[in-house]
Every structure is written in C-alpha cells, then in structure tokens.
Design a protein around this motif. Structure first.
Motif, mmCIF file in Angstrom:
data_model
loop_
_atom_site.group_PDB
_atom_site.id
_atom_site.type_symbol
_atom_site.label_atom_id
_atom_site.label_comp_id
_atom_site.label_asym_id
_atom_site.label_seq_id
_atom_site.Cartn_x
_atom_site.Cartn_y
_atom_site.Cartn_z
ATOM 1 N N PHE A 67 75.884 30.078 92.287
ATOM 2 C CA PHE A 67 76.175 29.695 90.905
ATOM 3 C C PHE A 67 75.044 28.812 90.387
ATOM 4 C CE2 PHE A 67 78.597 26.497 88.166
ATOM 5 C CZ PHE A 67 78.568 27.302 87.035
ATOM 6 N N ILE A 68 74.437 29.207 89.269
ATOM 7 C CA ILE A 68 73.333 28.458 88.676
ATOM 8 C C ILE A 68 73.779 27.925 87.314
ATOM 9 C CG2 ILE A 68 70.934 28.560 87.883
ATOM 10 C CD1 ILE A 68 70.466 30.848 89.803
ATOM 11 N N GLU A 69 73.445 26.672 87.056
ATOM 12 C CA GLU A 69 73.733 26.051 85.768
ATOM 13 C C GLU A 69 72.420 25.731 85.058
ATOM 14 O OE1 GLU A 69 77.515 23.281 86.286
ATOM 15 O OE2 GLU A 69 76.139 23.064 87.969
ATOM 16 N N SER A 70 72.470 25.584 83.731
ATOM 17 C CA SER A 70 71.313 25.079 83.004
ATOM 18 C C SER A 70 71.618 23.646 82.591
ATOM 19 C CB SER A 70 71.003 25.941 81.784
ATOM 20 O OG SER A 70 72.001 25.812 80.796
ATOM 21 N N VAL A 71 70.588 22.806 82.641
ATOM 22 C CA VAL A 71 70.758 21.395 82.313
ATOM 23 C C VAL A 71 69.719 20.992 81.287
ATOM 24 C CG1 VAL A 71 69.258 20.591 84.183
ATOM 25 C CG2 VAL A 71 71.047 19.077 83.307
ATOM 26 N N GLU A 72 70.120 20.134 80.373
ATOM 27 C CA GLU A 72 69.210 19.588 79.373
ATOM 28 C C GLU A 72 69.047 18.103 79.651
ATOM 29 O OE1 GLU A 72 70.869 20.721 75.604
ATOM 30 O OE2 GLU A 72 70.909 22.840 76.174
ATOM 31 N N VAL A 73 67.808 17.690 79.869
ATOM 32 C CA VAL A 73 67.493 16.342 80.327
ATOM 33 C C VAL A 73 66.479 15.695 79.392
ATOM 34 C CG1 VAL A 73 66.521 14.985 82.228
ATOM 35 C CG2 VAL A 73 67.875 17.026 82.733
ATOM 36 N N CYS A 74 66.638 14.409 79.145
ATOM 37 C CA CYS A 74 65.619 13.618 78.453
ATOM 38 C C CYS A 74 65.214 12.480 79.388
ATOM 39 C CB CYS A 74 66.150 13.058 77.135
ATOM 40 S SG CYS A 74 64.964 11.971 76.288
ATOM 41 N N ALA A 75 63.931 12.432 79.743
ATOM 42 C CA ALA A 75 63.396 11.362 80.580
ATOM 43 C C ALA A 75 62.509 10.476 79.719
ATOM 44 C CB ALA A 75 62.597 11.942 81.740
#
Length: 324
Positions: free
Chosen positions: A242-250
């Motif tokens: 199972f693969i998820e997409s993630v949205e990240v702000c660093a």
C-alpha cells in the motif's frame, strides 16, 4: 552507487514530453481554480504529479519561487499567477524535450491568460542534484513526485541542494509517495518502476528524518492520502504493498536545541477549571481552545500525565497556527 536508473528516468520523460501521457506516473495534481486562470489542455495532459505542492498561502509578499522537474509547466503557470514579475518563477529540468514542451505551452498560456507573460517564468537546464541557482536566493522551492525516484545518496544530495538555495526561513514544499510496507529489493532495483514513482517510496518517518537531518528545523505534514497498490499479480511481491502520497512543507528555520518541530496533525486541548495552563516552555493552553502542537510538544505534554489535558493522535493534516 549505480545511477543508471536516472538515465532510464530521463528517457521516460523525454517520451512523455513529446507524446503526453495522462497520469503517466501518478495521480494527477489537482488544478487550481482561480479567477482569470486558464490551464491549456496540453499542460493538463502533461500534469505528472502525485499531489499538491505549494499552497497559495506560501506565495505572499512576491516570493522568488523555484520548481524542479517542470513537467508541462502547469505548476509554474499557477505560481506565476501570484508573482506576476519577470523571472519570479524559476523552472529547472534536465530533459531538453520537457523544457521545449513547456516553452510551447507557455505561448498558449499567454494567449488564453491576458495577465500572463512567458517572461514571468525562467526555464533553466539542470538537475536536482546540481541546481543552477545561487545560495540563499529562493523563498519557496517545490518538487512534485520527483525526489522519490532517487536512491538514498542522491536524495540526500537533492535535499541538501534545496536547503542551500533557500533563504533563511524559506520553504521547501514536496509531494511524494511514501510506503510503510517493506519494499522488496527486486522492486527497489527496477529502474522503470522507480522512474514511474512507485518503488522508491520510503516510510514517512524515514523521509522526515532525511529532511530534518539536512537541517530543516520545522516540518509540516499537510496531507496524506491513499495512492497506489502494488499487488502480486502484477509486481514482484508476495503481498499487497500500500502506497500513500504525502504533502510536506519543510521550513529552513534554525534547528531548536531539543530537535526539530514536526507537525503531523496532533492537537492539545485543556479542559480544566483554571484560566489557562502554562507548561513554562512557551506553550499556553486556554480552556477548550484546541492548539495544534508538534509531535515533540505533544509528547512533552502527554508525559506530564495531566488529567485535564487531552492530546489527539496524528491526523496527518496540518494547516498552520501551531505551537511553535
């Protein structure tokens, strides 16, 4: 370390530049609906991404914006909507055919968007491992479904390059697949699957650690959603992956002495009888007013075992206004 997979990636996207392939590697990026913004059809067909990257709130005060891996130019056009200045958006790509396709798409974008001028976007030949960009010159840097292609050494180098070009307090906004299931070596080493943004997915915790190890003092998990399944009928695996997409702000904030602030959607709520609760570490909780807290602060508050403080689990969604 062999980098033959990078050449495979270039070849795939050369073909995608000349013959658009809808949803080539990922679920297509949502298109912004903004007054007066029209996205040419060919740009939409070349929308090769796995989520949203920059949020309009990142684009205040005329920022200098960098985007790596231009695709058909759609995200560059969306960013230019907010900057509207010559060279306000810089697009980097290693594939000549993709750069040329974007240039053609911008001509059409100029025709259907009276406010847009191609000069708002500066396209440069280069790659994520050696950005042709000056140190400390970018306010907002972004990439969409590119870094997951890299193996560990190249990923560290790409993140280091982004850190280098960002101004202090600048933002790196990323959208990438992640995976908590063990990824078999046969899939990891499959150059085409890696280039198609499938087999390079890391566990989210490892991905965040790579970002903070580079020096980013604050990390926000803005969204996390289901993405793909690799199954035994079609891939070299004996179980579902199972693969998820993630949205990240660093954010290129100074690193706190006690480690980075990572926001994963935890909230603290004080429901006692006092006017407020003060942990004497810079966090004041008002009665029944939820406060978004980073994982570090959430853990510290939970360790107090205060009977009138509730700490929620991670929601994997953070929209600002937190404790730090």
């Amino acid at each position: 370390m062999s980098t033959g997979y990078l050449e495979t990636t270039k070849n795939i996207y050369r073909e995608a530049a000349e013959h658009p392939q809808v949803g080539l590697c990922c679920t297509t990026t949502p298109i912004w609906s903004l007054p007066g913004l029209k996205i040419p059809k060919r740009m939409q067909e070349m929308n090769y991404g796995c989520g949203s990257t920059v949020n309009p709130r990142d684009l205040v005060k005329d920022p200098k914006i960098l985007y790596v891996g231009v695709g058909g130019g759609m995200e560059l056009l969306q960013f230019a909507y907010f900057s509207r200045q010559t060279g306000g958006v810089v697009g980097i790509d290693v594939v000549d055919e993709m750069l040329e396709a974007s240039r053609k798409n911008f001509v059409e974008a100029e025709r259907v968007n009276p406010w847009f001028k191609s000069e708002f976007v500066e396209l440069r030949k280069g790659d994520a491992l050696h950005l042709p960009v000056e140190d400390n010159s970018i306010d907002v840097a972004a990439q969409n479904c590119l870094f997951n292609i890299f193996k560990e050494d190249e990923l560290k180098q790409a993140l280091t390059e982004m850190y280098r070009v960002l101004k202090p307090n600048g933002r790196l906004v990323l959208s990438d697949p992640t995976c908590e299931t063990f990824m078999p070596g046969a899939l990891k080493d499959d150059e085409r699957l890696r280039a198609l943004c499938l087999s390079g997915a890391l566990p989210l915790k490892d991905y965040i650690k790579m970002i903070t190890d580079i020096g980013f003092g604050t990390v926000e998990i803005r969204a996390k959603r289901p993405y793909r399944i690799l199954d035994p009928k079609h891939y070299a695996t004996d179980k579902l992956i199972f693969i998820e997409s993630v949205e990240v702000c660093a954010i290129k904030d100074p690193m706190p002495d006690d480690g980075p602030c990572v926001f994963t959607g935890k909230t603290a709520i004080y429901f006692g009888n006092e006017d407020f609760f003060d942990d004497h570490k810079g966090h004041v909780l008002m009665p029944n007013q939820p406060l978004a807290v980073c994982d570090k602060t959430g853990g510290n508050l939970a360790a107090l075992q205060h009977e009138d403080i509730y700490i929620s689990e991670s929601t994997w969604f953070y929209d600002g206004g937190g404790c730090c």
